[in-house]
Design an enzyme around this catalytic site. Structure first.
Site, mmCIF file in Angstrom:
data_model
loop_
_atom_site.group_PDB
_atom_site.id
_atom_site.type_symbol
_atom_site.label_atom_id
_atom_site.label_comp_id
_atom_site.label_asym_id
_atom_site.label_seq_id
_atom_site.Cartn_x
_atom_site.Cartn_y
_atom_site.Cartn_z
ATOM 1 N N ARG A 264 -0.812 -0.902 -8.761
ATOM 2 C CA ARG A 264 -2.196 -0.549 -8.420
ATOM 3 C C ARG A 264 -2.296 0.967 -8.487
ATOM 4 O O ARG A 264 -1.656 1.668 -7.688
ATOM 5 C CB ARG A 264 -2.509 -1.053 -7.011
ATOM 6 C CG ARG A 264 -3.857 -0.607 -6.462
ATOM 7 C CD ARG A 264 -4.054 -1.159 -5.047
ATOM 8 N NE ARG A 264 -4.113 -2.602 -5.051
ATOM 9 C CZ ARG A 264 -3.869 -3.368 -3.978
ATOM 10 N NH1 ARG A 264 -3.567 -2.818 -2.826
ATOM 11 N NH2 ARG A 264 -3.951 -4.684 -4.057
ATOM 12 N N ASP B 268 0.850 -1.189 0.000
ATOM 13 C CA ASP B 268 0.000 0.000 0.000
ATOM 14 C C ASP B 268 0.887 1.241 0.000
ATOM 15 O O ASP B 268 2.042 1.189 0.428
ATOM 16 C CB ASP B 268 -0.870 0.036 1.266
ATOM 17 C CG ASP B 268 -2.065 -0.909 1.161
ATOM 18 O OD1 ASP B 268 -2.389 -1.356 0.058
ATOM 19 O OD2 ASP B 268 -2.665 -1.196 2.221
HETATM 20 C C1 LIG Z 1 -8.188 -1.355 -4.174
HETATM 21 C C2 LIG Z 1 -7.879 0.005 -3.634
HETATM 22 C C3 LIG Z 1 -6.705 0.201 -2.959
HETATM 23 C C4 LIG Z 1 -6.371 1.480 -2.493
HETATM 24 N N1 LIG Z 1 -5.163 1.671 -1.897
HETATM 25 C C5 LIG Z 1 -4.783 2.929 -1.572
HETATM 26 C C6 LIG Z 1 -3.479 3.211 -1.112
HETATM 27 O O1 LIG Z 1 -2.641 2.329 -0.949
HETATM 28 N N2 LIG Z 1 -3.165 4.499 -0.828
HETATM 29 C C7 LIG Z 1 -4.061 5.525 -0.990
HETATM 30 O O2 LIG Z 1 -3.695 6.689 -0.768
HETATM 31 N N3 LIG Z 1 -5.310 5.280 -1.403
HETATM 32 C C8 LIG Z 1 -5.699 4.016 -1.699
HETATM 33 N N4 LIG Z 1 -6.977 3.789 -2.154
HETATM 34 C C9 LIG Z 1 -8.005 4.859 -2.064
HETATM 35 C C10 LIG Z 1 -7.996 5.740 -3.282
HETATM 36 O O3 LIG Z 1 -6.803 6.498 -3.309
HETATM 37 C C11 LIG Z 1 -9.178 6.721 -3.284
HETATM 38 O O4 LIG Z 1 -9.100 7.539 -2.151
HETATM 39 C C12 LIG Z 1 -10.531 6.056 -3.309
HETATM 40 O O5 LIG Z 1 -10.549 4.910 -4.108
HETATM 41 C C13 LIG Z 1 -11.570 7.055 -3.841
HETATM 42 O O6 LIG Z 1 -11.281 7.426 -5.165
HETATM 43 P P1 LIG Z 1 -12.131 6.866 -6.407
HETATM 44 O O7 LIG Z 1 -11.225 6.770 -7.579
HETATM 45 O O8 LIG Z 1 -12.768 5.599 -6.026
HETATM 46 O O9 LIG Z 1 -13.258 7.935 -6.708
HETATM 47 P P2 LIG Z 1 -13.627 9.395 -6.106
HETATM 48 O O10 LIG Z 1 -12.828 10.438 -6.780
HETATM 49 O O11 LIG Z 1 -13.667 9.348 -4.620
HETATM 50 O O12 LIG Z 1 -15.120 9.501 -6.632
HETATM 51 C C14 LIG Z 1 -15.402 9.612 -8.028
HETATM 52 C C15 LIG Z 1 -16.757 8.988 -8.313
HETATM 53 O O13 LIG Z 1 -16.709 7.566 -8.044
HETATM 54 C C16 LIG Z 1 -17.961 7.136 -7.506
HETATM 55 N N5 LIG Z 1 -17.753 6.711 -6.110
HETATM 56 C C17 LIG Z 1 -16.662 6.912 -5.367
HETATM 57 N N6 LIG Z 1 -16.827 6.406 -4.126
HETATM 58 C C18 LIG Z 1 -18.065 5.888 -4.101
HETATM 59 C C19 LIG Z 1 -18.839 5.234 -3.117
HETATM 60 N N7 LIG Z 1 -18.352 5.059 -1.888
HETATM 61 N N8 LIG Z 1 -20.058 4.817 -3.436
HETATM 62 C C20 LIG Z 1 -20.579 5.016 -4.665
HETATM 63 N N9 LIG Z 1 -19.899 5.649 -5.649
HETATM 64 C C21 LIG Z 1 -18.675 6.065 -5.361
HETATM 65 C C22 LIG Z 1 -18.868 8.351 -7.521
HETATM 66 O O14 LIG Z 1 -19.556 8.361 -8.761
HETATM 67 C C23 LIG Z 1 -17.875 9.517 -7.461
HETATM 68 O O15 LIG Z 1 -18.405 10.712 -7.951
HETATM 69 C C24 LIG Z 1 -7.307 2.542 -2.668
HETATM 70 C C25 LIG Z 1 -8.485 2.324 -3.350
HETATM 71 C C26 LIG Z 1 -8.789 1.083 -3.846
HETATM 72 C C27 LIG Z 1 -10.070 0.888 -4.612
#
Ligand SMILES: Cc1cc2nc3c(=O)[nH]c(=O)nc-3n(C[C@H](O)[C@H](O)[C@H](O)COP(=O)(O)OP(=O)(O)OC[C@H]3O[C@@H](n4cnc5c(N)ncnc54)[C@H](O)[C@@H]3O)c2cc1C
Length: 306
Positions: free
Chosen positions: A182, A132
């Site tokens: 990732r 991570d």
């Molecule tokens: C597998 C995985 C591993 C990760 N590992 C890390 C890591 O190591 N370090 C780190 O800093 N971050 C990590 N993250 C978190 C990541 O950085 C984001 O903060 C998080 O995924 C939110 O960004 P997003 O791209 O999903 O969309 P966002 O920019 O949050 O949202 C964009 C759109 O996506 C949809 N959406 C988003 N969330 C939701 C929800 N809860 N319910 C319904 N629709 C939704 C909506 O349409 C929203 O408008 C990880 C995420 C994933 C999926």
């Protein structure tokens, strides 16, 4: 503003006590965290694998301050990997590891040693490890540890965060054959000097990074719930002729489960990130901070699966 407040609260033990004892907290936590025990993690993994999803397991905990805690975290991963293999859940399940939980804050070498032991156990169990990525002060150290680990365990993966200005360049470095990356947007509060601040800039960076990874020779793991990023990912997969064995989508446990099922149903590899363990507070608060709508979302999550 709200994001900063929630992220600040994620470091406050007073707010933690308040949240931990609030009436609906347990229900919310249960929706996004598989449970406290290793058996809970295995049960959730079995359910997801039976539904055609791949899994990565995260034993919750970060910012470890003593060698004893770091060793306990390592041992939990070793136990988990043995249990996954015995249950026939590898290679469908891999593990995600935070170096800060393995001692990175006080001794990078011991974090490396602990991570190496986990990589060796994963290898013996027929699966892999992904590191991570935490806040930007740890990026260099994490990538350094990654490069050392990959000498013996070349399939060890890394997370890169599109909100960091450096990440396009890191994607280029890590887009070679055998490299697993990732790509996520990034979940921490970062200063403007190192990170894009607006959602639009972060999204544009995500797409640029995705283009680099999808056109490269490595194995991209597109970690996002964003419908636009997912649609662009599907488009790039067609464009670069990447089948389900050459890239995957990833989402968090409990978030957009129907979309996870839809993509898997369409033949994509989809991996669910499953956190488990007692130390859910920092994880939950980062999910809340991701966007103000998540506060509403968390409320809705209690009554809906959409
Ligand atoms: C597998 C995985 C591993 C990760 N590992 C890390 C890591 O190591 N370090 C780190 O800093 N971050 C990590 N993250 C978190 C990541 O950085 C984001 O903060 C998080 O995924 C939110 O960004 P997003 O791209 O999903 O969309 P966002 O920019 O949050 O949202 C964009 C759109 O996506 C949809 N959406 C988003 N969330 C939701 C929800 N809860 N319910 C319904 N629709 C939704 C909506 O349409 C929203 O408008 C990880 C995420 C994933 C999926």
């Amino acid at each position: 503003m709200l994001r900063s407040v929630i992220l600040a609260a994620s470091r406050s033990s007073q707010v933690e006590r308040l949240v931990a004892t609030a009436p609906y907290t347990r229900d919310v936590v249960r929706r996004f965290v598989a449970g406290a025990a290793t058996d809970d993690a295995l049960r959730a993994t079995r359910g997801l694998v039976d539904d055609g999803l791949a899994v990565t397991l995260d034993h919750l905990g970060e910012d470890t301050v003593t060698p004893e805690q770091a060793t306990a975290t390592r041992d939990e991963y070793l136990r988990l990997l043995k249990m996954l293999a015995a249950a026939g859940l590898t290679p469908a399940a891999e593990v995600s590891v935070k170096l800060s939980a393995l001692g990175q804050m006080f001794d990078e070498q011991s974090a490396y040693d602990n991570a190496r032991a986990i990589c060796a156990a994963a290898d013996a169990a027929g699966t892999t490890v992904t590191l991570d990525m935490e806040d930007h002060t740890t990026t260099d150290s994490t990538l350094e540890v990654l490069s050392r680990l990959r000498k013996d365990f070349p399939s060890t993966g890394a997370v890169l965060q599109a909100y960091l200005r450096r990440t396009e360049s890191d994607c280029r470095e890590l887009s070679s054959a055998g490299s697993r990356v990732r790509l996520c947007k990034g979940a921490y509060k970062e200063p403007e000097s190192v990170a894009y601040q607006s959602a639009r800039e972060v999204d544009r960076s995500y797409v640029r990074c995705m283009n680099i990874l999808m056109s490269g020779d490595g194995y991209p793991m597109l970690a996002t719930h964003d419908p636009r990023m997912i649609a662009i990912g599907e488009d790039r997969a067609r464009w670069f002729d990447r089948g389900p064995e050459r890239f995957e989508f990833q989402m968090l446990y409990g978030i957009r489960p129907e979309e996870q099922a839809r993509l898997a149903g369409e033949g994509y590899t989809v991996r669910t990130y499953v956190p488990y363990g007692d130390e859910w507070y920092g994880y939950l608060m980062r999910r809340l901070a991701e966007r103000p709508a998540n506060l509403v979302f968390f409320g809705r999550a209690l009554i809906s699966k959409k």
